[in-house]
Design an enzyme around this catalytic site. Structure first.
Site, PDB file in Angstrom:
ATOM      1  N   ASP A  89      20.643   8.648 -20.782  1.00  0.00           N
ATOM      2  CA  ASP A  89      19.495   8.119 -21.494  1.00  0.00           C
ATOM      3  C   ASP A  89      19.271   6.693 -20.980  1.00  0.00           C
ATOM      4  O   ASP A  89      20.127   6.139 -20.281  1.00  0.00           O
ATOM      5  CB  ASP A  89      19.778   8.147 -22.994  1.00  0.00           C
ATOM      6  CG  ASP A  89      18.685   7.511 -23.814  1.00  0.00           C
ATOM      7  OD1 ASP A  89      17.504   7.776 -23.549  1.00  0.00           O
ATOM      8  OD2 ASP A  89      19.003   6.713 -24.718  1.00  0.00           O
ATOM      9  N   ASP A 115      17.064   3.813 -22.973  1.00  0.00           N
ATOM     10  CA  ASP A 115      17.030   2.835 -24.063  1.00  0.00           C
ATOM     11  C   ASP A 115      18.310   2.895 -24.889  1.00  0.00           C
ATOM     12  O   ASP A 115      18.750   3.975 -25.314  1.00  0.00           O
ATOM     13  CB  ASP A 115      15.834   3.097 -24.971  1.00  0.00           C
ATOM     14  CG  ASP A 115      14.508   2.845 -24.279  1.00  0.00           C
ATOM     15  OD1 ASP A 115      14.464   1.985 -23.380  1.00  0.00           O
ATOM     16  OD2 ASP A 115      13.513   3.511 -24.632  1.00  0.00           O
ATOM     17  N   ASP A 175      22.449   7.900 -26.876  1.00  0.00           N
ATOM     18  CA  ASP A 175      22.663   7.236 -28.160  1.00  0.00           C
ATOM     19  C   ASP A 175      21.834   7.808 -29.295  1.00  0.00           C
ATOM     20  O   ASP A 175      22.213   7.714 -30.453  1.00  0.00           O
ATOM     21  CB  ASP A 175      22.322   5.747 -28.034  1.00  0.00           C
ATOM     22  CG  ASP A 175      20.823   5.521 -27.915  1.00  0.00           C
ATOM     23  OD1 ASP A 175      20.182   5.176 -28.935  1.00  0.00           O
ATOM     24  OD2 ASP A 175      20.264   5.726 -26.832  1.00  0.00           O
TER      25      ASP A 175
END
Length: 283
Positions: free
Chosen positions: A26, A28, A190
């Protein structure tokens, strides 16, 4: 450690085993330490408009409205780039990704950000050439100099995935390709949207959820559904240590992690913690 053991491990680090490792990340709050969309919104003082629009439309549509508003206020693409270049990224993460790439691992990004934001940030920290592919929402500058952000795809997956992107389907497509169907995946994320792709991993794969973030909480409540080996991390230092330990373990085809001394050999492919651009914020 004996000289012969060191030489042997160094040889393994550059063996063909590295080419069998696919690291999917990922962006961000995983590679960078914040949400890139919200960072831009906050820096230009548009939080109220962002919060007003978010319940009414998909995120990429919200960001297109935001960039239209920026353009109407006379904010240029150059100013947006300057704001993106201040986004915080931990130097250990930069070093870990450069080390993994230099060792022969294939790196990919799957993100609900956009191509303009990601390319800008990665180029600024010298990471763009490390990535084989980036799956994200298209972002382009039109003839009027305004940034437009389009949806990646439409899907009917699950409530955890945003309407414009199912990361699980992207992972499945990567797994099904002839070049990748035998590679061992290391997946790092996350957010809620990283749970669906986590379910697609096999027992030969590795999952690195960021501890105390939404995907970690979902995994803790539903760990029986996860087939991959789970290794949590909390900050840039743990990101680097855990990722390079996994790569080291796979490279020697062992079930146990290397010792901390052995794992340091992996970092020899890139000068330790090269200085980052002066304008970059580091947490």
């Amino acid at each position: 450690m004996s000289g012969s053991m060191t030489a042997a491990l160094m040889k393994v680090n550059f063996s063909s085993n590295m080419a069998e490792i696919l690291v999917i990340l990922d962006f961000d709050k995983t590679i960078i330490d914040v949400d890139s969309d919200y960072w831009v919104v906050e820096e230009f003082g548009l939080i109220d408009l962002f919060n007003q629009l978010l319940p009414t439309m998909p995120l990429n549509s919200v960001m297109t409205r935001i960039t239209k508003e920026l353009h109407s206020r006379g904010i240029t693409i150059h100013q947006i780039v300057e704001v993106l270049n201040r986004i915080p990224i931990h130097p250990c993460i930069v070093h870990a990704l450069k080390s993994a790439h230099a060792s022969g691992c294939e790196l990919r990004i799957i993100s609900n950000s956009n191509t303009f934001f990601i390319d800008t940030i990665l180029k600024h920290v010298g990471l763009r050439d490390c990535f084989y592919a980036i799956n994200t929402n298209p972002g382009f500058v039109d003839e009027q100099g305004r940034l437009n952000i389009l949806p990646f795809h439409d899907h009917g997956c699950c409530a955890l995935c945003p309407a414009n992107m199912c990361k699980g389907r992207i992972v499945e497509r990567i797994q099904a390709s002839e070049d990748n169907n035998k590679k061992r995946i290391v997946y790092l994320g996350d957010g809620d949207g990283d749970y669906c792709p986590s379910l697609k991993l096999t027992r030969d794969d590795f999952l690195m959820p960021r501890k105390k973030f939404p995907v970690w909480e979902l995994i803790c409540r539903n760990s029986v559904k996860i087939n991959a080996e789970i290794h949590e991390w909390i900050d840039g230092e743990e990101f680097e240590r855990v990722l390079l330990e996994i790569i080291g373990a796979v490279s020697v085809q062992g079930s146990q992690f290397l010792s901390s001394d052995d794992c340091r050999l992996l970092t020899s492919t890139v000068a330790a913690h090269e200085p980052l651009p002066n304008s970059l914020s580091v947490t």
